[in-house]
Design a protein around this motif. Structure first.
Motif, PDB file in Angstrom:
ATOM      1  N   ILE A 172       0.838  -1.200   0.000  1.00 27.60           N
ATOM      2  CA  ILE A 172       0.000   0.000   0.000  1.00 27.60           C
ATOM      3  C   ILE A 172       0.878   1.257   0.000  1.00 27.60           C
ATOM      4  N   GLY A 173       1.959   1.183   0.759  1.00 23.26           N
ATOM      5  CA  GLY A 173       2.909   2.306   0.772  1.00 23.26           C
ATOM      6  C   GLY A 173       3.451   2.559  -0.630  1.00 23.26           C
ATOM      7  N   ARG A 174       3.765   1.470  -1.298  1.00 21.45           N
ATOM      8  CA  ARG A 174       4.287   1.586  -2.656  1.00 21.45           C
ATOM      9  C   ARG A 174       3.229   2.194  -3.590  1.00 21.45           C
ATOM     10  N   LEU A 175       1.998   1.720  -3.437  1.00 24.78           N
ATOM     11  CA  LEU A 175       0.913   2.262  -4.253  1.00 24.78           C
ATOM     12  C   LEU A 175       0.760   3.759  -4.014  1.00 24.78           C
ATOM     13  N   PHE A 176       0.828   4.131  -2.721  1.00 24.06           N
ATOM     14  CA  PHE A 176       0.698   5.537  -2.363  1.00 24.06           C
ATOM     15  C   PHE A 176       1.833   6.346  -3.006  1.00 24.06           C
ATOM     16  N   TYR A 177       3.025   5.769  -2.936  1.00 26.24           N
ATOM     17  CA  TYR A 177       4.183   6.453  -3.523  1.00 26.24           C
ATOM     18  C   TYR A 177       3.995   6.643  -5.035  1.00 26.24           C
ATOM     19  N   LEU A 178       3.603   5.553  -5.709  1.00 32.39           N
ATOM     20  CA  LEU A 178       3.480   5.620  -7.173  1.00 32.39           C
ATOM     21  C   LEU A 178       2.322   6.506  -7.609  1.00 32.39           C
ATOM     22  N   GLN A 179       1.181   6.363  -6.930  1.00 33.05           N
ATOM     23  CA  GLN A 179      -0.024   7.022  -7.431  1.00 33.05           C
ATOM     24  C   GLN A 179      -0.222   8.425  -6.886  1.00 33.05           C
ATOM     25  N   ILE A 180       0.267   8.662  -5.695  1.00 31.54           N
ATOM     26  CA  ILE A 180       0.055   9.984  -5.109  1.00 31.54           C
ATOM     27  C   ILE A 180       1.330  10.823  -5.174  1.00 31.54           C
ATOM     28  N   LEU A 181       2.394  10.314  -4.598  1.00 33.02           N
ATOM     29  CA  LEU A 181       3.621  11.123  -4.564  1.00 33.02           C
ATOM     30  C   LEU A 181       4.207  11.317  -5.955  1.00 33.02           C
ATOM     31  N   GLN A 182       4.211  10.230  -6.744  1.00 32.70           N
ATOM     32  CA  GLN A 182       4.795  10.317  -8.086  1.00 32.70           C
ATOM     33  C   GLN A 182       3.710  10.400  -9.160  1.00 32.70           C
ATOM     34  N   GLY A 183       2.475  10.475  -8.721  1.00 35.67           N
ATOM     35  CA  GLY A 183       1.356  10.400  -9.661  1.00 35.67           C
ATOM     36  C   GLY A 183       1.442  11.397 -10.792  1.00 35.67           C
ATOM     37  N   GLU A 184       1.753  12.608 -10.430  1.00 30.04           N
ATOM     38  CA  GLU A 184       1.794  13.662 -11.436  1.00 30.04           C
ATOM     39  C   GLU A 184       2.855  13.379 -12.499  1.00 30.04           C
ATOM     40  N   ARG A 185       4.015  12.954 -12.005  1.00 30.82           N
ATOM     41  CA  ARG A 185       5.121  12.663 -12.908  1.00 30.82           C
ATOM     42  C   ARG A 185       4.739  11.538 -13.870  1.00 30.82           C
ATOM     43  N   PHE A 186       4.149  10.491 -13.316  1.00 34.12           N
ATOM     44  CA  PHE A 186       3.774   9.368 -14.172  1.00 34.12           C
ATOM     45  C   PHE A 186       2.644   9.747 -15.117  1.00 34.12           C
ATOM     46  N   PHE A 187       1.781  10.632 -14.636  1.00 35.20           N
ATOM     47  CA  PHE A 187       0.704  11.077 -15.512  1.00 35.20           C
ATOM     48  C   PHE A 187       1.281  11.772 -16.749  1.00 35.20           C
ATOM     49  N   VAL A 188       2.255  12.626 -16.483  1.00 34.64           N
ATOM     50  CA  VAL A 188       2.912  13.330 -17.589  1.00 34.64           C
ATOM     51  C   VAL A 188       3.584  12.331 -18.518  1.00 34.64           C
ATOM     52  N   LEU A 189       4.237  11.348 -17.931  1.00 32.71           N
ATOM     53  CA  LEU A 189       4.921  10.344 -18.754  1.00 32.71           C
ATOM     54  C   LEU A 189       3.918   9.559 -19.600  1.00 32.71           C
TER      55      LEU A 189
END
Lengths: 387, 612
Positions: free
Chosen positions: B31-48
Motif C-alpha cells: 500500500i505504501g508503494r501504491l501511495f508512492y506511485l499514485q500519489i507522490l509520483q502520480g503527477e510525474r507518471f501522468f505526464v509520462l
C-alpha cells in the motif's frame, strides 16, 4: 503408507445431509470471491476497448464453469480428498512428466498438455495437488514428529520433484510459488524457524549456482528488475511502463475505459499479469485499495475457516490454499509495482486465463469443503477410529 | 482431545497469527508503494503517460506565392509526396535506411545529410529521406512497409518556379536546411522538408513568405501508429507577394542579353518600381529544391560567366563615361560649366608631367557640354573637373545616391565606392591628387557603382531630379526626395543624352528607335577591366580565347525613355562586352522599346476591356 488399507473409513461416520452441507457453506466467502471476479471481468471489458470480446466474454464463461467446479468440490466429502490426496498428487506428477515428454510449446515455454479436448497446464494443478499431499502428510503428525529433521524430508521431496520438472519447462514463477507454499505450510505446522534461516543461508550461498542454470531471459528479467533503466526499451520496458500506468492513475483514476496506457497497448500482457495496472490507472489509488481490501477479506475468511476446522487435514489444507492465494496476490502486486522481478505470476481472480481460474476455484471449493466439514473427525490415517 | 492434538492446534494458531502479521507487513509495504506511485509520483507518471500517447507533429505552412505585376505567378507551391523517417519509430534505423535504398536509390550526398540529421534531430522528429516520390515509388514503399519501420509517407508542398531561369536572380531560391543554419529557429528544423530562402527575395522576404507552422497532436499507440487526432492547430500560410516585375519585360531583357554575362535593370522613373531585374547567364532555381548533384553544381561553379552570381545586385562596376553626366551636372550646379562655352579637345590633357588621353586620340576639337556628352569626350571633362573640384563632384554624386544602398527589400545590396580625399587618406594613406579627380571625372579609378545606383541616378535625371526609392514589391505610395537639382541643368544633361542616341554623331546612334515618336536617350560607357594579379595567379594559365574574353572591356549603357515624358530608365552592363555603344546600347534599346510597346499593348487591351 496406509491409505490403501482402510478403503471404507469415510463411509462409517459423518455423512452430512445435503441440507446440512448447504447451511455449512460459507456464502460470504463466495460472495467476495465473485465480487473480485466481476471486477476482473469489468477490467477485461475495458482492456478489450469496451468490448466483450476477446477477453471479458471468455472470462465470464470460464467463471461460470469454474463456479460449477467449486460447488461440486465443496459438496464432496472431505475424507475423500484426504483419502485420494496422494493419488491426486501422483497423477499430477505424472502429467508433469507427460508435459516433459509430449507437451507442446506454448508462449516459449513447455507448459501445456494437450488432452484432445482441453489444454491442461499440470503445473497449475500441482499447486493444489501439493497442498493436498502436504495436508495429508502433516495431518496425523504430532509436533514432535514435525520437529524432527527426518520427518520433513519426504514432504521436501514431494515439493522438490515437481519444482525441478517445472523449472525445466521453464517456469520460474510457478516453481517459486510451489517452494513458497511448501515453506508456508512447513511454517504453519510448526517447523522451527531456525531451520528456515538455515535453508535461507544455504539458498543464498547457492545463488551463483542457480544463476548459472538460469535461462537468458530469466537472467535478463532479474537484471532488469535490479536496474530498469538498463534497457528502457527492451526488457526494462515492462517495468517502466507498468509503473507509469499505475502512477498515472493518481487518486481518482482516469475513469472506466479511459486508461490511455492500457488502451494504447503501452503495457504488455495487460489482460494477464499486468491487469492490476489497468485497474489502478482507471480507478486510481481508491480503486486499488478497494480491490486490495477485497483480497484481504478473502484471505481473512480463508484463515478463519481453517482455524475453525477441528481436523488437521482441513486446517492445513485451507491454510495452505489461502496462503497460496495470498502469495499470488503479493507476488503479482510486488511485480507490477516494481518491487519484484517480473516472474510471470498472474493476479488471482482478475487475470485472464482458464487454467488459473479453474485451479483457484477448485482451491476455493476445497476451502468451502473444509468449511462445511469443519467438525468432521478424521483419524490419523484417514479413518475416524484409528487413533 | 489428546495432548498432541492440542499442542499442534495451538502451534498452528500461533503460527497463523505470526503469518498474518507478516501479511499485514507485506500489505503495508504494497500500500505504501501504491501511495508512492499514485500519489507522490502520480503527477510525474501522468505526464509520462501523456507523453507516451501523444505525438506532436508540426505541419508545413504554405509558403507565400509570388506574382509579377500583372498577376502572373512566379513562385508557386505544388503537392508532392515525401518519405520521412521517424527515428524512435524505427526498430533499427540503419536497417530501415538500407532497405529503403534497395527500393529507391539515394545519392551519396543525400545519405550523408540523412545520417547527419539523424544525429542531431530529436528522435520523434521526422527526417526527410526522399521527396518528389512518384506514384510508383509511393506504392512500392507502402508494399514494403513491414521492413521500413519508422518510414512514413506524407504529403507536402514544394516550391516551384514556373518561369525557371527568368526569375532566378529576382526571387532567388529555397533549399533544405542544413547544419550550418545555426541562426534559424529550431522549430523550422522540426519540419521535414522545410525549405528556407537562400538568395534573392526568397531570402530577403523569408519572414513574410514562410508563414507559421501548424501542429497536429495525435494519439499514438505503443506501436507508434496514430490512433486519432486530438488537437490541431492550423498552419498560417505565408504572405502572397505581388512584385513590380513585369515578366514579359524580364523575358525580353534576358533575350536581349543573350549569351553575354551581364545585367539589365529597368525601373519606372516616376514610381521607383523595378520592372526588370536580370542577371545573365541565369540558372533554373528549381534544381536547388532537391539536393543538387555534384556534377550539376560543378558545372555551375566552373562556368566563367558565373551564372549563380547575381550581377544586378552584387555587381560593382566602374561607371565610366556614364559618370560624365554626374560631372556635367556638378559643373552646371556649381556654375563652373557654362553650357555654351566651348572647350578644345586636342586628344589629351597635360597635368604636370602626366598626360591624360581622350578615347579619341586625334581629339574632338572644340565642344560645348552637350557636344561633349554626345561624343563622350574625355578631355572636356578633364578640363572641367579641374575647375569643379572633387568635393563638388562627390557632393553631386552623393545627391544622386552613389555610395549608398539602393534597395532595402533585397539582402546584399552593395554600397559601391564613392572615393573622397578623406577616404583616400584613410585607406591608402595618401593625398588626393588632381590625377584622381581626372580619373573620377570619366568614371574610372577608384569609383565603383552598382547597377542599381546607376539606374536610380538616371531615373533622377529623367524625372527632374527626384531621387526615388526603388522597390520590388507593389506599393501604393511613392517615396522620393524633392527635386534636388535645377531643372534647367537637368534639361541640358538630358539634351546631351538625347544626342547620344538620336544625333548622327552620337555614340549610340545605331541603337536609336522611334516608336510612335517615342525615343530613347542614354549614355554609353566602356570601362577598362581592372585586373587583379592575385586572381590571375590563382587561376593559373588559361586558354587564349578565355584570356581574350576576360580582358575585354565592360560595356555599359544607361538610358531612359520616352524622351518627352520619361517613364522608364534602364541600365545595361555587358561584362567584357567590348564597347558600350556596340554591346550594351542595343540591348537597352530592345528592352526600352519592348517596355514602350507593352505599354501601348496594355493600354489597347484595357481599352478593349472597358469597351466591352
Amino acid at each position: 503408507m496406509s491409505f490403501f488399507k482402510d478403503r471404507n473409513c469415510y463411509m462409517k461416520n459423518y455423512n452430512l445431509s445435503f441440507k446440512e452441507k448447504w447451511s455449512g457453506f460459507n456464502w460470504q466467502f463466495l460472495f467476495f470471491i465473485c465480487l473480485v471476479v466481476f471486477i476482473g471481468i469489468g477490467v477485461l471489458y475495458s482492456v478489450g476497448g469496451g468490448n466483450w470480446s476477446p477477453w471479458a466474454s471468455k472470462q465470464t464463461v470460464r467463471f461460470i464453469v469454474s463456479l460449477c467446479f467449486l460447488m461440486v468440490v465443496a459438496f464432496f466429502n472431505l475424507r475423500l480428498f484426504m483419502r485420494y490426496a496422494y493419488w491426486i498428487y501422483g497423477l499430477t506428477l505424472l502429467m508433469l512428466l507427460g508435459v516433459e515428454v509430449f507437451g507442446h510449446i506454448g508462449m516459449g515455454a513447455q507448459r501445456w498438455l494437450n488432452l484432445g479436448v482441453v489444454n491442461l497446464q499440470p503445473s497449475e494443478c500441482m499447486k493444489i495437488a501439493l497442498i493436498l499431499a502436504l495436508a495429508r502428510y502433516f495431518h496425523g503428525a504430532s509436533l514432535e514428529d514435525i520437529r524432527r529433521v527426518k520427518f520433513v524430508i519426504p514432504p521436501l521431496l514431494m515439493m522438490g520433484v515437481p519444482v525441478l520438472l517445472i523449472l525445466k519447462q521453464p517456469d520460474l514463477g510457478t516453481a517459486m510459488m510451489l517452494v513458497f507454499e511448501t515453506a508456508a505450510i512447513f511454517f504453519l505446522v510448526g517447523v522451527q524457524v531456525w531451520k528456515f534461516l538455515l535453508v535461507l543461508i544455504a539458498g543464498t550461498a547457492a545463488i551463483p549456482l542457480v544463476w548459472a542454470h538460469l535461462h537468458d531471459y530469466q537472467k535478463q528479467r532479474v537484471l532488469t528488475f535490479l536496474n530498469p533503466e538498463r534497457d528502457p526499451l527492451g526488457a526494462g520496458y515492462h517495468i517502466t511502463q507498468s509503473k507509469i500506468t499505475l502512477g498515472s492513475g493518481g487518486f481518482w483514476g482516469k475513469g472506466f475505459m479511459q486508461g490511455t496506457q492500457s488502451r494504447l497497448s503501452f503495457i504488455p500482457e495487460k489482460q494477464t499479469d499486468f491487469i492490476f495496472t489497468v485497474l489502478a490507472e482507471e480507478f486510481g489509488l481508491l480503486g486499488s485499495l478497494v480491490l486490495y481490501a477485497l483480497y484481504m477479506i478473502i484471505i481473512f475468511y480463508g484463515m478463519m475457516i481453517a482455524l475453525k476446522c477441528t481436523n488437521f487435514f482441513g486446517k492445513i489444507l485451507a491454510l495452505g490454499l489461502t496462503v497460496n492465494f495470498a502469495l499470488y496476490v503479493f507476488i503479482n502486486m510486488g511485480m507490477v509495482m516494481g518491487l519484484m522481478p517480473v516472474v510471470g505470476v498472474p493476479l488471482p481472480l482478475m487475470s485472464y486465463g482458464g487454467t488459473a481460474m479453474l485451479t483457484l476455484f477448485i482451491g476455493f471449493g476445497l476451502i468451502e469443503c473444509v468449511a462445511i466439514n469443519k467438525e468432521m473427525v478424521i483419524g490419523r490415517l484417514g479413518s475416524i477410529d484409528d487413533e | 482431545m489428546s495432548v498432541w492434538k492440542y499442542e499442534k492446534a495451538r502451534e498452528i494458531v500461533v503460527r497463523t497469527i505470526i503469518l498474518s502479521v507478516i501479511f499485514v507487513c507485506i500489505s503495508l509495504i504494497l500500500i505504501g508503494r501504491l501511495f508512492y506511485l499514485q500519489i507522490l509520483q502520480g503527477e510525474r507518471f501522468f505526464v509520462l503517460a501523456e507523453k507516451n500517447r501523444t505525438a506532436i507533429r508540426l505541419t508545413m505552412p504554405d509558403r507565400g506565392k509570388i506574382y509579377d505585376r500583372n498577376g502572373v505567378i512566379l513562385a508557386d507551391n505544388h503537392k508532392i509526396f515525401q518519405a520521412v523517417l521517424i527515428k524512435e519509430q524505427a526498430e533499427d534505423y540503419q536497417k530501415t535506411l538500407d532497405n529503403f535504398k534497395k527500393l529507391i536509390p539515394l545519392e551519396e550526398d543525400e545519405e550523408k545529410r540523412i545520417l547527419r540529421e539523424i544525429k542531431y534531430k530529436r528522435a520523434f522528429m521526422p527526417i526527410q529521406i526522399k521527396d518528389n516520390l512518384t506514384k510508383e515509388q509511393v506504392v512500392l514503399l507502402h508494399l514494403n512497409a513491414p521492413v521500413l519501420t519508422g518510414i512514413q509517407i506524407e504529403e507536402t508542398m514544394i516550391r516551384t518556379y514556373p518561369k525557371k531561369d527568368l526569375t532566378a536572380h529576382v526571387l532567388g531560391y529555397v533549399s533544405l536546411l542544413n547544419d550550418r543554419d545555426t541562426n534559424v529557429d529550431s522549430i523550422w528544423f522540426d519540419l521535414a522538408g522545410y525549405r528556407i530562402g537562400r538568395t534573392g527575395l526568397e531570402q530577403s522576404l523569408e519572414s513574410r513568405l514562410r508563414g507559421k507552422p501548424g501542429f497536429k497532436k495525435t494519439e499514438i499507440n505503443a506501436m507508434g501508429r496514430t490512433v486519432r487526432l486530438m488537437e490541431e492547430g492550423k498552419s498560417v500560410a505565408g504572405e502572397d507577394l505581388n512584385l513590380t516585375i513585369d515578366i514579359r519585360l524580364q523575358k525580353m531583357a534576358m533575350e536581349a542579353l543573350g549569351n553575354e554575362a551581364g545585367t539589365a535593370i529597368v525601373v519606372n522613373v516616376q514610381t521607383g518600381e523595378i520592372l526588370s531585374f536580370v542577371s545573365t547567364p541565369s540558372f533554373d532555381p528549381n534544381m536547388f529544391l532537391s539536393s543538387i548533384s555534384q556534377k550539376k553544381w560543378n558545372k555551375l561553379m566552373n562556368n566563367q560567366k558565373k551564372p549563380l552570381q547575381n550581377k544586378a545586385l552584387f555587381g560593382a562596376y566602374s561607371p565610366g563615361s556614364i559618370f560624365k553626366l554626374v560631372v556635367g551636372l556638378a559643373g552646371l550646379e556649381s556654375g563652373v560649366i557654362d553650357p555654351d562655352k566651348r572647350v578644345y579637345c586636342s586628344g589629351a590633357t597635360q597635368l604636370g608631367n602626366q598626360k591624360f588621353h581622350c578615347w579619341k586620340h586625334e581629339g574632338h576639337g572644340s565642344l560645348t557640354l552637350r557636344e561633349a556628352l554626345r561624343h563622350s569626350c574625355d578631355v572636356y571633362f578633364y578640363e572641367m573637373a579641374q575647375k569643379i573640384g572633387v568635393e563638388k563632384i562627390v557632393e553631386t554624386a552623393q545627391k544622386l545616391g552613389f555610395g549608398e544602398n539602393v534597395v532595402t527589400e533585397m539582402i546584399g545590396d552593395k554600397n559601391g565606392l564613392l572615393p573622397t580625399p578623406e577616404w583616400k587618406m584613410r585607406t591608402k594613406k595618401d593625398d588626393w591628387r588632381m590625377g584622381d579627380t581626372l580619373n573620377l571625372s570619366i568614371g574610372q579609378g577608384f569609383l565603383l557603382t552598382t547597377p542599381l545606383q546607376l539606374v536610380r541616378a538616371i531615373a533622377a535625371i529623367a524625372n527632374n531630379g527626384h531621387l526615388i526609392d526603388l522597390h520590388f514589391l507593389k506599393q501604393d505610395k511613392v517615396t522620393s526626395t524633392a527635386s534636388l537639382f535645377n531643372n534647367a541643368h537637368l534639361r541640358l544633361i538630358r539634351a546631351g543624352m538625347y544626342d547620344v542616341v538620336n544625333h548622327e554623331n552620337g555614340t549610340a546612334y545605331k541603337s536609336r528607335f522611334d516608336l510612335d515618336g517615342k525615343r530613347m536617350a542614354g549614355k554609353t560607357a566602356t570601362t577598362q577591366v581592372r585586373r587583379i594579379s592575385l586572381k590571375e595567379r590563382e587561376e593559373g594559365i588559361k586558354k587564349q580565347k578565355d584570356m581574350v574574353w576576360e580582358s575585354r572591356d565592360h560595356a555599359l549603357f544607361a538610358a531612359y525613355a520616352p524622351t518627352d515624358k520619361p517613364k522608364y530608365a534602364v541600365i545595361v552592363v555587358v561584362e567584357h562586352g567590348g564597347g558600350g555603344s556596340s554591346a550594351a546600347a542595343p540591348v537597352a534599346s530592345k528592352i526600352l522599346k519592348e517596355a514602350l510597346r507593352l505599354d501601348i499593348e496594355d493600354a489597347k487591351l484595357k481599352e478593349g476591356v472597358t469597351r466591352k
